[in-house]
Write an enzyme that holds these catalytic residues in place. Structure first.
Site, PDB file in Angstrom:
ATOM      1  N   GLU A 102       0.804  -1.225   0.000  1.00  0.00           N
ATOM      2  CA  GLU A 102       0.000   0.000   0.000  1.00  0.00           C
ATOM      3  C   GLU A 102       0.839   1.278   0.000  1.00  0.00           C
ATOM      4  OE1 GLU A 102      -2.599  -3.294   1.334  1.00  0.00           O
ATOM      5  OE2 GLU A 102      -0.602  -2.615   1.919  1.00  0.00           O
TER       6      GLU A 102
ATOM      7  N   GLU B 230     -13.025   1.026  20.346  1.00  0.00           N
ATOM      8  CA  GLU B 230     -12.872   0.712  18.932  1.00  0.00           C
ATOM      9  C   GLU B 230     -13.857   1.533  18.100  1.00  0.00           C
ATOM     10  OE1 GLU B 230     -10.748  -0.787  17.260  1.00  0.00           O
ATOM     11  OE2 GLU B 230      -9.715  -2.294  18.475  1.00  0.00           O
TER      12      GLU B 230
END
Length: 507
Positions: free
Chosen positions: A243, A299
Protein backbone atom coordinates in the site's frame (compact mmCIF):
# COMPACT_ATOMS: atom_id res chain seq x y z
CA UNK A 1 -10.09 35.93 9.11
CA UNK A 2 -10.56 34.27 5.72
CA UNK A 3 -8.96 30.86 5.22
CA UNK A 4 -6.23 30.59 2.64
CA UNK A 5 -7.29 28.86 -0.53
CA UNK A 6 -5.98 25.38 -1.28
CA UNK A 7 -3.64 26.46 -4.07
CA UNK A 8 -1.97 29.06 -1.82
CA UNK A 9 -1.47 26.52 0.95
CA UNK A 10 0.03 23.96 -1.44
CA UNK A 11 2.51 26.49 -2.80
CA UNK A 12 3.73 27.44 0.65
CA UNK A 13 3.85 24.10 2.51
CA UNK A 14 4.47 20.68 0.98
CA UNK A 15 3.45 17.82 3.28
CA UNK A 16 6.24 15.23 3.44
CA UNK A 17 6.01 14.02 7.05
CA UNK A 18 4.12 14.62 10.31
CA UNK A 19 5.93 17.86 11.09
CA UNK A 20 5.13 19.48 7.76
CA UNK A 21 1.53 18.26 8.15
CA UNK A 22 1.31 20.04 11.49
CA UNK A 23 2.90 23.14 9.95
CA UNK A 24 0.24 23.13 7.24
CA UNK A 25 -2.58 22.81 9.77
CA UNK A 26 -1.09 25.56 11.90
CA UNK A 27 -1.30 27.88 8.87
CA UNK A 28 -5.04 27.24 8.54
CA UNK A 29 -7.26 28.99 11.09
CA UNK A 30 -9.12 26.61 13.37
CA UNK A 31 -7.38 23.42 12.23
CA UNK A 32 -4.81 22.92 15.03
CA UNK A 33 -4.80 23.66 18.75
CA UNK A 34 -1.69 23.42 20.91
CA UNK A 35 -1.40 23.37 24.70
CA UNK A 36 1.53 23.60 27.10
CA UNK A 37 -0.53 22.54 30.14
CA UNK A 38 0.79 19.28 31.61
CA UNK A 39 -1.33 16.28 30.66
CA UNK A 40 -1.24 12.63 31.72
CA UNK A 41 -1.08 10.07 28.91
CA UNK A 42 -3.19 7.82 31.12
CA UNK A 43 -6.73 8.57 29.81
CA UNK A 44 -6.45 12.37 29.96
CA UNK A 45 -5.46 12.97 26.31
CA UNK A 46 -8.55 11.21 24.99
CA UNK A 47 -10.62 12.69 27.80
CA UNK A 48 -9.77 16.15 26.51
CA UNK A 49 -9.90 15.43 22.79
CA UNK A 50 -13.29 13.75 22.97
CA UNK A 51 -14.74 17.22 23.64
CA UNK A 52 -12.51 19.10 21.21
CA UNK A 53 -12.70 17.13 17.98
CA UNK A 54 -13.29 13.38 18.21
CA UNK A 55 -16.71 13.22 16.54
CA UNK A 56 -17.70 9.93 14.93
CA UNK A 57 -19.15 7.22 17.15
CA UNK A 58 -17.47 8.64 20.26
CA UNK A 59 -19.65 8.96 23.38
CA UNK A 60 -21.59 12.23 23.48
CA UNK A 61 -20.94 15.04 24.10
CA UNK A 62 -18.38 15.20 21.32
CA UNK A 63 -17.85 17.28 18.23
CA UNK A 64 -15.82 17.65 15.08
CA UNK A 65 -13.01 20.09 15.69
CA UNK A 66 -9.32 20.88 15.30
CA UNK A 67 -6.39 18.54 15.71
CA UNK A 68 -4.46 18.92 18.97
CA UNK A 69 -0.82 18.95 19.97
CA UNK A 70 0.07 18.30 23.63
CA UNK A 71 3.50 19.80 24.34
CA UNK A 72 3.84 18.85 28.01
CA UNK A 73 3.23 15.14 28.69
CA UNK A 74 3.71 14.11 32.29
CA UNK A 75 6.87 12.02 32.72
CA UNK A 76 8.00 12.49 29.10
CA UNK A 77 9.74 15.89 28.84
CA UNK A 78 11.22 15.20 25.39
CA UNK A 79 7.98 14.05 23.75
CA UNK A 80 4.88 15.71 22.37
CA UNK A 81 1.64 13.90 21.48
CA UNK A 82 -0.49 14.71 18.43
CA UNK A 83 -4.07 13.57 17.96
CA UNK A 84 -6.88 14.13 15.47
CA UNK A 85 -4.95 15.10 12.34
CA UNK A 86 -7.41 13.17 10.17
CA UNK A 87 -10.55 13.67 12.25
CA UNK A 88 -12.44 15.85 9.74
CA UNK A 89 -12.87 15.22 6.06
CA UNK A 90 -12.09 18.87 5.34
CA UNK A 91 -8.74 18.49 7.09
CA UNK A 92 -7.92 15.31 5.18
CA UNK A 93 -8.61 17.31 2.03
CA UNK A 94 -6.11 19.96 3.09
CA UNK A 95 -3.47 17.36 3.95
CA UNK A 96 -3.90 15.46 0.67
CA UNK A 97 -4.44 18.53 -1.51
CA UNK A 98 -7.92 17.52 -2.66
CA UNK A 99 -11.51 18.69 -2.32
CA UNK A 100 -13.17 16.66 0.46
CA UNK A 101 -15.94 15.29 -1.78
CA UNK A 102 -13.35 14.05 -4.31
CA UNK A 103 -11.09 12.15 -1.91
CA UNK A 104 -12.48 8.75 -2.93
CA UNK A 105 -11.68 9.51 -6.56
CA UNK A 106 -8.15 10.64 -5.63
CA UNK A 107 -7.45 7.34 -3.92
CA UNK A 108 -9.10 5.31 -6.70
CA UNK A 109 -6.74 6.88 -9.21
CA UNK A 110 -3.76 6.37 -6.87
CA UNK A 111 -4.42 2.62 -6.73
CA UNK A 112 -4.34 2.50 -10.52
CA UNK A 113 -1.09 4.49 -10.79
CA UNK A 114 1.22 3.06 -8.12
CA UNK A 115 4.57 4.64 -7.23
CA UNK A 116 6.74 2.01 -5.45
CA UNK A 117 8.70 2.93 -2.31
CA UNK A 118 12.49 3.27 -2.34
CA UNK A 119 15.15 2.53 0.28
CA UNK A 120 17.46 5.38 1.27
CA UNK A 121 20.65 5.44 3.32
CA UNK A 122 22.51 7.99 5.39
CA UNK A 123 21.80 9.90 8.59
CA UNK A 124 20.38 12.82 6.62
CA UNK A 125 17.71 10.53 5.14
CA UNK A 126 16.92 8.13 8.00
CA UNK A 127 15.62 10.85 10.31
CA UNK A 128 13.82 8.19 12.34
CA UNK A 129 17.21 6.97 13.64
CA UNK A 130 18.56 10.21 15.11
CA UNK A 131 18.21 8.70 18.60
CA UNK A 132 18.60 4.96 19.27
CA UNK A 133 17.46 2.91 22.31
CA UNK A 134 18.42 -0.78 22.32
CA UNK A 135 16.33 -3.30 24.25
CA UNK A 136 19.57 -4.82 25.50
CA UNK A 137 20.28 -1.62 27.47
CA UNK A 138 19.59 -2.10 31.22
CA UNK A 139 17.19 0.86 31.50
CA UNK A 140 15.13 0.04 28.40
CA UNK A 141 11.39 -0.01 29.16
CA UNK A 142 8.58 0.80 26.74
CA UNK A 143 6.45 2.12 29.61
CA UNK A 144 8.93 4.89 30.43
CA UNK A 145 10.35 5.37 26.94
CA UNK A 146 7.17 6.16 24.98
CA UNK A 147 4.10 8.16 26.12
CA UNK A 148 1.72 5.57 24.69
CA UNK A 149 -1.74 6.63 25.94
CA UNK A 150 -4.61 4.74 27.43
CA UNK A 151 -7.88 6.03 26.02
CA UNK A 152 -10.05 5.15 29.04
CA UNK A 153 -9.32 4.13 32.65
CA UNK A 154 -10.52 0.60 31.73
CA UNK A 155 -8.01 0.00 28.92
CA UNK A 156 -5.90 -3.15 29.04
CA UNK A 157 -2.81 -0.94 29.02
CA UNK A 158 -1.05 1.74 27.01
CA UNK A 159 -1.74 1.37 23.29
CA UNK A 160 0.06 2.26 20.09
CA UNK A 161 -2.94 3.12 17.89
CA UNK A 162 -1.29 4.87 14.91
CA UNK A 163 1.64 2.55 14.27
CA UNK A 164 2.29 1.68 10.62
CA UNK A 165 3.12 -2.02 10.86
CA UNK A 166 5.39 -3.09 7.98
CA UNK A 167 6.50 -6.65 7.30
CA UNK A 168 7.41 -8.96 4.43
CA UNK A 169 6.12 -12.35 3.33
CA UNK A 170 8.83 -14.79 4.48
CA UNK A 171 8.44 -16.80 1.27
CA UNK A 172 7.98 -14.18 -1.45
CA UNK A 173 9.44 -11.03 0.09
CA UNK A 174 6.28 -9.08 -0.79
CA UNK A 175 5.54 -6.34 1.74
CA UNK A 176 2.43 -5.04 3.43
CA UNK A 177 1.71 -2.03 5.63
CA UNK A 178 -1.31 -1.80 7.90
CA UNK A 179 -2.49 -0.52 11.27
CA UNK A 180 -3.17 -2.84 14.21
CA UNK A 181 -4.04 -2.66 17.91
CA UNK A 182 -0.75 -2.82 19.83
CA UNK A 183 -0.75 -2.99 23.64
CA UNK A 184 2.36 -2.51 25.76
CA UNK A 185 2.69 -5.71 27.82
CA UNK A 186 6.18 -5.41 29.31
CA UNK A 187 9.49 -3.63 29.07
CA UNK A 188 10.14 -5.07 25.60
CA UNK A 189 6.87 -6.74 24.57
CA UNK A 190 3.76 -5.68 22.66
CA UNK A 191 0.65 -7.74 22.00
CA UNK A 192 -0.82 -7.46 18.51
CA UNK A 193 -4.43 -8.08 17.48
CA UNK A 194 -4.69 -9.10 13.84
CA UNK A 195 -8.23 -9.43 12.53
CA UNK A 196 -8.76 -12.40 10.18
CA UNK A 197 -7.75 -11.85 6.58
CA UNK A 198 -5.04 -9.25 7.18
CA UNK A 199 -1.92 -9.82 5.10
CA UNK A 200 0.54 -9.48 7.97
CA UNK A 201 -1.39 -12.23 9.75
CA UNK A 202 -0.81 -14.44 6.71
CA UNK A 203 2.90 -13.58 6.86
CA UNK A 204 2.99 -14.37 10.59
CA UNK A 205 1.30 -17.73 10.05
CA UNK A 206 3.85 -18.69 7.39
CA UNK A 207 6.73 -17.74 9.65
CA UNK A 208 5.22 -19.57 12.62
CA UNK A 209 4.66 -22.71 10.54
CA UNK A 210 8.39 -22.65 9.79
CA UNK A 211 9.18 -22.05 13.47
CA UNK A 212 10.63 -18.63 12.69
CA UNK A 213 9.92 -15.13 14.02
CA UNK A 214 8.56 -12.49 11.63
CA UNK A 215 10.56 -9.23 11.59
CA UNK A 216 8.26 -6.21 11.80
CA UNK A 217 8.73 -2.47 12.07
CA UNK A 218 6.20 -0.04 13.54
CA UNK A 219 6.50 3.54 12.26
CA UNK A 220 4.67 6.18 14.29
CA UNK A 221 4.09 9.75 13.16
CA UNK A 222 4.32 9.79 9.36
CA UNK A 223 2.95 11.57 6.31
CA UNK A 224 -0.88 11.31 6.52
CA UNK A 225 -0.95 9.94 2.96
CA UNK A 226 0.71 6.79 4.31
CA UNK A 227 -1.84 6.47 7.13
CA UNK A 228 -4.71 6.66 4.64
CA UNK A 229 -3.09 4.28 2.14
CA UNK A 230 -2.36 1.71 4.86
CA UNK A 231 -6.12 1.23 5.39
CA UNK A 232 -6.85 -0.29 1.97
CA UNK A 233 -7.98 -3.91 2.08
CA UNK A 234 -8.60 -6.81 -0.33
CA UNK A 235 -9.73 -7.20 -3.02
CA UNK A 236 -8.62 -3.68 -4.03
CA UNK A 237 -5.14 -4.37 -2.65
CA UNK A 238 -4.65 -8.16 -2.80
CA UNK A 239 -1.88 -9.98 -0.99
CA UNK A 240 1.43 -8.89 -2.46
CA UNK A 241 0.29 -5.30 -3.08
CA UNK A 242 2.31 -2.87 -0.98
CA UNK A 243 0.00 0.00 0.00
CA UNK A 244 3.00 2.33 0.13
CA UNK A 245 2.57 2.36 -3.65
CA UNK A 246 -0.68 4.27 -3.09
CA UNK A 247 0.90 6.81 -0.77
CA UNK A 248 3.59 7.39 -3.39
CA UNK A 249 0.94 7.94 -6.04
CA UNK A 250 -0.96 10.43 -3.85
CA UNK A 251 2.19 12.51 -3.39
CA UNK A 252 3.67 11.93 -6.83
CA UNK A 253 6.93 10.74 -5.26
CA UNK A 254 8.18 7.51 -3.76
CA UNK A 255 7.87 6.86 -0.03
CA UNK A 256 11.36 6.65 1.44
CA UNK A 257 12.25 3.65 3.62
CA UNK A 258 15.32 3.00 5.76
CA UNK A 259 16.80 -0.31 6.84
CA UNK A 260 16.18 -1.16 10.49
CA UNK A 261 19.18 -1.40 12.79
CA UNK A 262 18.41 -4.65 14.66
CA UNK A 263 16.10 -6.68 12.40
CA UNK A 264 15.86 -7.59 8.72
CA UNK A 265 13.09 -5.13 7.89
CA UNK A 266 12.53 -1.56 6.72
CA UNK A 267 10.68 1.38 8.25
CA UNK A 268 9.40 4.79 7.15
CA UNK A 269 12.53 6.96 6.99
CA UNK A 270 10.80 10.19 8.07
CA UNK A 271 8.81 8.60 10.92
CA UNK A 272 8.91 10.30 14.30
CA UNK A 273 9.34 6.96 16.10
CA UNK A 274 10.14 3.42 14.94
CA UNK A 275 9.76 0.26 16.99
CA UNK A 276 11.86 -2.64 15.67
CA UNK A 277 10.84 -6.15 16.70
CA UNK A 278 9.84 -9.68 15.80
CA UNK A 279 6.52 -11.48 16.01
CA UNK A 280 7.47 -14.60 17.94
CA UNK A 281 6.21 -18.05 16.91
CA UNK A 282 4.01 -20.09 19.24
CA UNK A 283 3.85 -17.44 21.98
CA UNK A 284 0.55 -15.90 23.07
CA UNK A 285 -0.41 -13.48 25.81
CA UNK A 286 -3.70 -12.37 27.41
CA UNK A 287 -4.31 -8.79 26.33
CA UNK A 288 -5.40 -7.54 29.78
CA UNK A 289 -2.88 -9.55 31.81
CA UNK A 290 -1.70 -6.35 33.55
CA UNK A 291 -5.15 -4.90 34.41
CA UNK A 292 -7.64 -7.79 34.44
CA UNK A 293 -10.41 -5.42 33.28
CA UNK A 294 -11.69 -7.70 30.53
CA UNK A 295 -11.53 -4.63 28.27
CA UNK A 296 -9.12 -3.71 25.50
CA UNK A 297 -9.62 -0.13 24.21
CA UNK A 298 -12.34 1.93 22.49
CA UNK A 299 -12.87 0.71 18.93
CA UNK A 300 -14.42 2.37 15.89
CA UNK A 301 -18.06 1.23 16.44
CA UNK A 302 -18.14 3.25 19.69
CA UNK A 303 -17.76 0.38 22.15
CA UNK A 304 -14.73 -0.78 24.11
CA UNK A 305 -13.42 -3.99 22.61
CA UNK A 306 -13.08 -7.06 24.76
CA UNK A 307 -9.59 -8.09 25.79
CA UNK A 308 -8.46 -11.05 23.71
CA UNK A 309 -7.43 -14.21 25.56
CA UNK A 310 -4.51 -15.11 23.28
CA UNK A 311 -2.62 -12.64 21.13
CA UNK A 312 0.71 -12.91 19.30
CA UNK A 313 3.67 -11.13 20.89
CA UNK A 314 6.15 -8.70 19.35
CA UNK A 315 9.55 -8.91 21.01
CA UNK A 316 11.01 -5.42 20.72
CA UNK A 317 14.71 -5.11 19.88
CA UNK A 318 15.00 -1.35 19.58
CA UNK A 319 13.19 1.97 19.54
CA UNK A 320 14.58 4.75 17.38
CA UNK A 321 13.22 8.26 16.95
CA UNK A 322 13.82 11.79 15.75
CA UNK A 323 15.05 14.43 18.16
CA UNK A 324 12.16 15.90 20.18
CA UNK A 325 9.77 13.29 18.77
CA UNK A 326 6.03 13.53 18.36
CA UNK A 327 3.97 10.43 19.18
CA UNK A 328 0.79 10.37 17.09
CA UNK A 329 -2.29 8.66 18.49
CA UNK A 330 -6.01 8.38 17.84
CA UNK A 331 -9.04 8.16 20.10
CA UNK A 332 -10.40 4.97 18.51
CA UNK A 333 -14.12 5.56 18.32
CA UNK A 334 -13.89 8.85 16.44
CA UNK A 335 -14.05 10.54 13.07
CA UNK A 336 -10.33 9.95 12.51
CA UNK A 337 -10.95 6.22 12.06
CA UNK A 338 -13.86 7.07 9.75
CA UNK A 339 -11.60 8.94 7.38
CA UNK A 340 -8.67 6.53 7.49
CA UNK A 341 -10.84 3.48 6.88
CA UNK A 342 -13.71 5.09 5.01
CA UNK A 343 -12.00 6.99 2.21
CA UNK A 344 -10.17 3.84 0.99
CA UNK A 345 -13.55 2.07 1.24
CA UNK A 346 -15.06 4.72 -1.02
CA UNK A 347 -12.20 4.36 -3.50
CA UNK A 348 -12.64 0.58 -3.58
CA UNK A 349 -16.38 0.85 -4.27
CA UNK A 350 -15.96 3.57 -6.89
CA UNK A 351 -13.35 1.50 -8.71
CA UNK A 352 -15.32 -1.75 -8.80
CA UNK A 353 -18.67 -0.21 -9.76
CA UNK A 354 -17.11 2.03 -12.42
CA UNK A 355 -15.50 -1.01 -14.03
CA UNK A 356 -18.86 -2.80 -14.15
CA UNK A 357 -21.18 0.06 -15.14
CA UNK A 358 -19.30 3.21 -16.15
CA UNK A 359 -20.82 6.62 -15.49
CA UNK A 360 -23.68 5.59 -13.23
CA UNK A 361 -22.20 5.77 -9.73
CA UNK A 362 -21.69 9.47 -9.02
CA UNK A 363 -20.05 9.26 -5.59
CA UNK A 364 -19.75 7.24 -2.37
CA UNK A 365 -19.58 8.20 1.29
CA UNK A 366 -18.47 5.70 3.95
CA UNK A 367 -20.55 7.23 6.71
CA UNK A 368 -19.17 8.15 10.12
CA UNK A 369 -21.97 6.24 11.90
CA UNK A 370 -20.40 3.02 10.60
CA UNK A 371 -16.84 4.01 11.42
CA UNK A 372 -16.02 4.15 7.72
CA UNK A 373 -16.61 0.40 7.45
CA UNK A 374 -20.22 -0.60 8.16
CA UNK A 375 -22.32 1.93 6.22
CA UNK A 376 -21.91 3.34 2.70
CA UNK A 377 -24.12 5.88 0.93
CA UNK A 378 -24.12 5.40 -2.86
CA UNK A 379 -25.24 8.21 -5.16
CA UNK A 380 -26.54 6.56 -8.33
CA UNK A 381 -27.84 8.11 -11.54
CA UNK A 382 -30.48 6.31 -13.61
CA UNK A 383 -30.50 7.68 -17.16
CA UNK A 384 -33.01 5.31 -18.72
CA UNK A 385 -35.52 2.62 -17.85
CA UNK A 386 -32.79 0.05 -18.51
CA UNK A 387 -30.91 1.38 -15.48
CA UNK A 388 -33.67 0.34 -13.08
CA UNK A 389 -32.21 -2.41 -10.91
CA UNK A 390 -28.64 -1.49 -11.69
CA UNK A 391 -28.53 0.56 -8.48
CA UNK A 392 -29.00 -2.64 -6.49
CA UNK A 393 -26.33 -4.34 -8.57
CA UNK A 394 -24.03 -1.47 -7.57
CA UNK A 395 -24.83 -2.19 -3.91
CA UNK A 396 -23.92 -5.86 -4.39
CA UNK A 397 -20.65 -4.79 -5.99
CA UNK A 398 -20.01 -2.54 -3.00
CA UNK A 399 -20.33 -5.52 -0.67
CA UNK A 400 -17.91 -7.46 -2.87
CA UNK A 401 -15.38 -4.63 -3.02
CA UNK A 402 -15.32 -4.18 0.77
CA UNK A 403 -16.34 -7.35 2.64
CA UNK A 404 -16.69 -5.64 6.05
CA UNK A 405 -19.47 -3.38 4.74
CA UNK A 406 -22.80 -4.10 6.46
CA UNK A 407 -25.37 -1.60 5.10
CA UNK A 408 -25.75 0.28 1.80
CA UNK A 409 -28.13 3.20 1.33
CA UNK A 410 -28.85 4.04 -2.31
CA UNK A 411 -29.90 7.59 -3.24
CA UNK A 412 -30.47 9.54 -6.45
CA UNK A 413 -28.08 12.09 -7.91
CA UNK A 414 -30.03 15.04 -6.42
CA UNK A 415 -29.26 13.93 -2.83
CA UNK A 416 -26.17 15.20 -0.98
CA UNK A 417 -24.60 12.02 0.35
CA UNK A 418 -22.42 13.97 2.80
CA UNK A 419 -25.51 15.55 4.41
CA UNK A 420 -27.16 12.98 6.68
CA UNK A 421 -30.33 15.05 6.86
CA UNK A 422 -30.64 14.90 3.08
CA UNK A 423 -30.03 11.14 3.05
CA UNK A 424 -32.67 10.60 5.75
CA UNK A 425 -35.04 12.86 3.77
CA UNK A 426 -34.62 10.52 0.81
CA UNK A 427 -35.38 7.57 3.08
CA UNK A 428 -38.58 9.19 4.32
CA UNK A 429 -39.91 10.22 0.90
CA UNK A 430 -38.43 7.67 -1.53
CA UNK A 431 -38.41 4.43 0.44
CA UNK A 432 -41.02 1.81 1.31
CA UNK A 433 -39.70 -0.87 3.63
CA UNK A 434 -41.52 -3.83 2.08
CA UNK A 435 -40.30 -3.21 -1.49
CA UNK A 436 -37.18 -1.10 -0.98
CA UNK A 437 -35.19 -3.37 1.34
CA UNK A 438 -32.96 -6.28 0.34
CA UNK A 439 -31.71 -8.65 3.04
CA UNK A 440 -28.63 -10.85 2.59
CA UNK A 441 -28.35 -12.91 5.79
CA UNK A 442 -25.53 -15.10 7.02
CA UNK A 443 -22.59 -13.23 5.46
CA UNK A 444 -19.22 -12.63 7.11
CA UNK A 445 -18.68 -9.00 8.19
CA UNK A 446 -16.54 -7.58 11.03
CA UNK A 447 -16.03 -9.06 14.53
CA UNK A 448 -16.18 -5.65 16.26
CA UNK A 449 -19.91 -5.17 15.55
CA UNK A 450 -21.41 -6.22 18.93
CA UNK A 451 -24.75 -7.12 17.32
CA UNK A 452 -23.11 -9.82 15.20
CA UNK A 453 -23.60 -12.61 17.72
CA UNK A 454 -25.89 -15.67 17.64
CA UNK A 455 -27.87 -14.33 20.60
CA UNK A 456 -28.93 -11.35 18.49
CA UNK A 457 -30.36 -13.22 15.50
CA UNK A 458 -31.02 -16.85 14.54
CA UNK A 459 -29.42 -16.16 11.14
CA UNK A 460 -26.04 -15.58 12.84
CA UNK A 461 -24.29 -18.91 13.34
CA UNK A 462 -21.02 -17.52 14.66
CA UNK A 463 -19.54 -14.21 15.84
CA UNK A 464 -18.73 -11.93 12.94
CA UNK A 465 -21.56 -12.96 10.61
CA UNK A 466 -24.23 -10.43 9.71
CA UNK A 467 -27.35 -9.73 7.69
CA UNK A 468 -26.14 -7.32 5.04
CA UNK A 469 -28.90 -4.96 3.95
CA UNK A 470 -29.61 -2.67 1.00
CA UNK A 471 -31.88 0.33 1.60
CA UNK A 472 -32.95 1.44 -1.87
CA UNK A 473 -33.97 5.09 -1.48
CA UNK A 474 -33.91 5.82 -5.20
CA UNK A 475 -37.05 6.74 -7.13
CA UNK A 476 -38.20 4.12 -9.67
CA UNK A 477 -37.23 5.49 -13.06
CA UNK A 478 -40.78 5.59 -14.39
CA UNK A 479 -41.80 7.81 -11.44
CA UNK A 480 -38.89 10.29 -11.54
CA UNK A 481 -41.00 13.10 -12.98
CA UNK A 482 -43.20 12.96 -9.85
CA UNK A 483 -40.26 13.33 -7.46
CA UNK A 484 -38.64 16.56 -8.61
CA UNK A 485 -37.37 18.71 -5.74
CA UNK A 486 -38.66 22.28 -5.47
CA UNK A 487 -36.59 24.57 -7.68
CA UNK A 488 -35.63 27.93 -6.21
CA UNK A 489 -34.47 31.07 -7.97
CA UNK A 490 -30.70 31.05 -8.56
CA UNK A 491 -29.54 34.22 -6.77
CA UNK A 492 -26.10 35.76 -6.22
CA UNK A 493 -26.11 35.63 -2.42
CA UNK A 494 -22.93 37.70 -2.21
CA UNK A 495 -24.82 40.72 -3.54
CA UNK A 496 -26.83 40.78 -0.33
CA UNK A 497 -24.33 39.19 2.08
CA UNK A 498 -20.72 40.06 1.16
CA UNK A 499 -18.36 37.14 1.74
CA UNK A 500 -21.09 34.53 1.24
CA UNK A 501 -21.44 32.01 -1.56
CA UNK A 502 -24.30 29.66 -2.41
CA UNK A 503 -22.71 27.13 -0.03
CA UNK A 504 -22.52 29.55 2.91
CA UNK A 505 -20.09 31.95 4.52
CA UNK A 506 -16.56 31.99 3.12
CA UNK A 507 -14.90 33.23 6.27
Amino acid sequence: MAKKNMAEVERNIAVVDLRSALELLESLPGELLSTDVEIDANAEISGVYRHVGAGGACMRPTRKGPAMLFNNVKGFPDFRVAIGLLSTRQRVGYLLGCKPERLGFLLKDAVRNPVPPITVAGADKALCQEVVHLASDPGFDLHTLLPAPTNTPEDAGPYITMGMCYAADPETGECDITIHRLCVQGRDELSMWLTPGRHIEAFRQKAEAAGEPLPISISIGVDPAIEIAACFEPPTTPQGFDELNIAGAIRGRAVELSDCLTIDARAIAHAEIVIEGELLPDLRVREDQNTNTGKAMPEFPGYTGEAKAELPVIKVHAVTHRRNPILQTTIGAGEEHVNMAGIPTEASILDMVERAMPGRLQNVYAHSAGGGKFLAILQFKKSSAADEGRQRQAALLAFASFPELKHVILVDEDVDIFDTDDVLWAMQTRYQGDVSTVFIPGVRCHPLDPSQIPEYSPSILTIGMSCKTIFDCTVPFHLKAQFQRSRFLDVDVGRFLPGWTREGASS
